[in-house]
Design a protein around this motif. Structure first.
Motif, PDB file in Angstrom:
ATOM      1  N   GLN A  27       0.831  -1.209   0.000  1.00 26.34           N
ATOM      2  CA  GLN A  27       0.000   0.000   0.000  1.00 26.34           C
ATOM      3  C   GLN A  27       0.863   1.256   0.000  1.00 26.34           C
ATOM      4  O   GLN A  27       0.584   2.221  -0.713  1.00 26.34           O
ATOM      5  CB  GLN A  27      -0.960   0.001   1.198  1.00 26.34           C
ATOM      6  CG  GLN A  27      -2.045  -1.037   1.100  1.00 26.34           C
ATOM      7  CD  GLN A  27      -2.890  -0.888  -0.153  1.00 26.34           C
ATOM      8  OE1 GLN A  27      -3.256   0.203  -0.553  1.00 26.34           O
ATOM      9  NE2 GLN A  27      -3.171  -2.011  -0.797  1.00 26.34           N
ATOM     10  N   THR A  28       1.919   1.250   0.793  1.00 25.52           N
ATOM     11  CA  THR A  28       2.823   2.407   0.851  1.00 25.52           C
ATOM     12  C   THR A  28       3.474   2.648  -0.501  1.00 25.52           C
ATOM     13  O   THR A  28       3.562   3.786  -0.974  1.00 25.52           O
ATOM     14  CB  THR A  28       3.909   2.180   1.917  1.00 25.52           C
ATOM     15  OG1 THR A  28       3.274   2.004   3.189  1.00 25.52           O
ATOM     16  CG2 THR A  28       4.877   3.351   1.985  1.00 25.52           C
ATOM     17  N   LEU A  29       3.911   1.575  -1.162  1.00 22.98           N
ATOM     18  CA  LEU A  29       4.541   1.714  -2.468  1.00 22.98           C
ATOM     19  C   LEU A  29       3.550   2.182  -3.522  1.00 22.98           C
ATOM     20  O   LEU A  29       3.901   2.962  -4.408  1.00 22.98           O
ATOM     21  CB  LEU A  29       5.186   0.391  -2.889  1.00 22.98           C
ATOM     22  CG  LEU A  29       6.413  -0.010  -2.078  1.00 22.98           C
ATOM     23  CD1 LEU A  29       6.838  -1.422  -2.436  1.00 22.98           C
ATOM     24  CD2 LEU A  29       7.548   0.968  -2.293  1.00 22.98           C
ATOM     25  N   LYS A  34       1.952   6.697  -7.388  1.00 24.27           N
ATOM     26  CA  LYS A  34       0.818   7.312  -8.072  1.00 24.27           C
ATOM     27  C   LYS A  34       1.213   8.416  -9.042  1.00 24.27           C
ATOM     28  O   LYS A  34       0.538   8.623 -10.027  1.00 24.27           O
ATOM     29  CB  LYS A  34      -0.191   7.836  -7.063  1.00 24.27           C
ATOM     30  CG  LYS A  34      -0.999   6.730  -6.457  1.00 24.27           C
ATOM     31  CD  LYS A  34      -2.204   7.235  -5.753  1.00 24.27           C
ATOM     32  CE  LYS A  34      -2.976   6.042  -5.221  1.00 24.27           C
ATOM     33  NZ  LYS A  34      -4.238   6.367  -4.691  1.00 24.27           N
ATOM     34  N   SER A  35       2.280   9.130  -8.787  1.00 24.41           N
ATOM     35  CA  SER A  35       2.663  10.195  -9.707  1.00 24.41           C
ATOM     36  C   SER A  35       3.456   9.582 -10.868  1.00 24.41           C
ATOM     37  O   SER A  35       4.588   9.165 -10.698  1.00 24.41           O
ATOM     38  CB  SER A  35       3.490  11.261  -8.999  1.00 24.41           C
ATOM     39  OG  SER A  35       4.645  10.677  -8.439  1.00 24.41           O
ATOM     40  N   PRO A  36       2.838   9.511 -12.055  1.00 27.35           N
ATOM     41  CA  PRO A  36       3.523   8.902 -13.200  1.00 27.35           C
ATOM     42  C   PRO A  36       4.704   9.762 -13.657  1.00 27.35           C
ATOM     43  O   PRO A  36       4.695  10.982 -13.529  1.00 27.35           O
ATOM     44  CB  PRO A  36       2.443   8.842 -14.279  1.00 27.35           C
ATOM     45  CG  PRO A  36       1.471   9.907 -13.895  1.00 27.35           C
ATOM     46  CD  PRO A  36       1.526  10.017 -12.397  1.00 27.35           C
TER      47      PRO A  36
END
Length: 77
Positions: A27-29, A34-36
């Protein structure tokens, strides 16, 4: 806490606790990922770094040579 200490601590956890830890890490990763990456912007930045006043942008062969020189400096010097 060092990586080795963390690994030893993980080995002491039960299988269920290890699974919960793994889910938390995933989940942390996912949140961090999320920012491509804007690859086009990165290429433009790198070209800007390679742009030397009065000289042309290095060819692939020259870049490979520069890379090899850097690796020799890093690992053999």
């Amino acid at each position: 806490m060092t990586l080795k200490e963390i690994q030893q601590a993980i080995d002491q956890l039960s299988a269920e606790e290890q699974f919960v830890l793994l889910e938390n890490l995933i989940q942390t990763l996912k949140v961090k990922q999320k920012s491509p990456i804007d690859r086009h912007a990165r290429v433009n930045q790198l070209q800007g770094c390679l742009n030397r006043p009065g000289q042309s942008i290095p060819s692939d062969t020259e870049l490979e040579s520069m890379r090899e020189e850097r690796l020799v400096e890093k690992y053999l010097a």
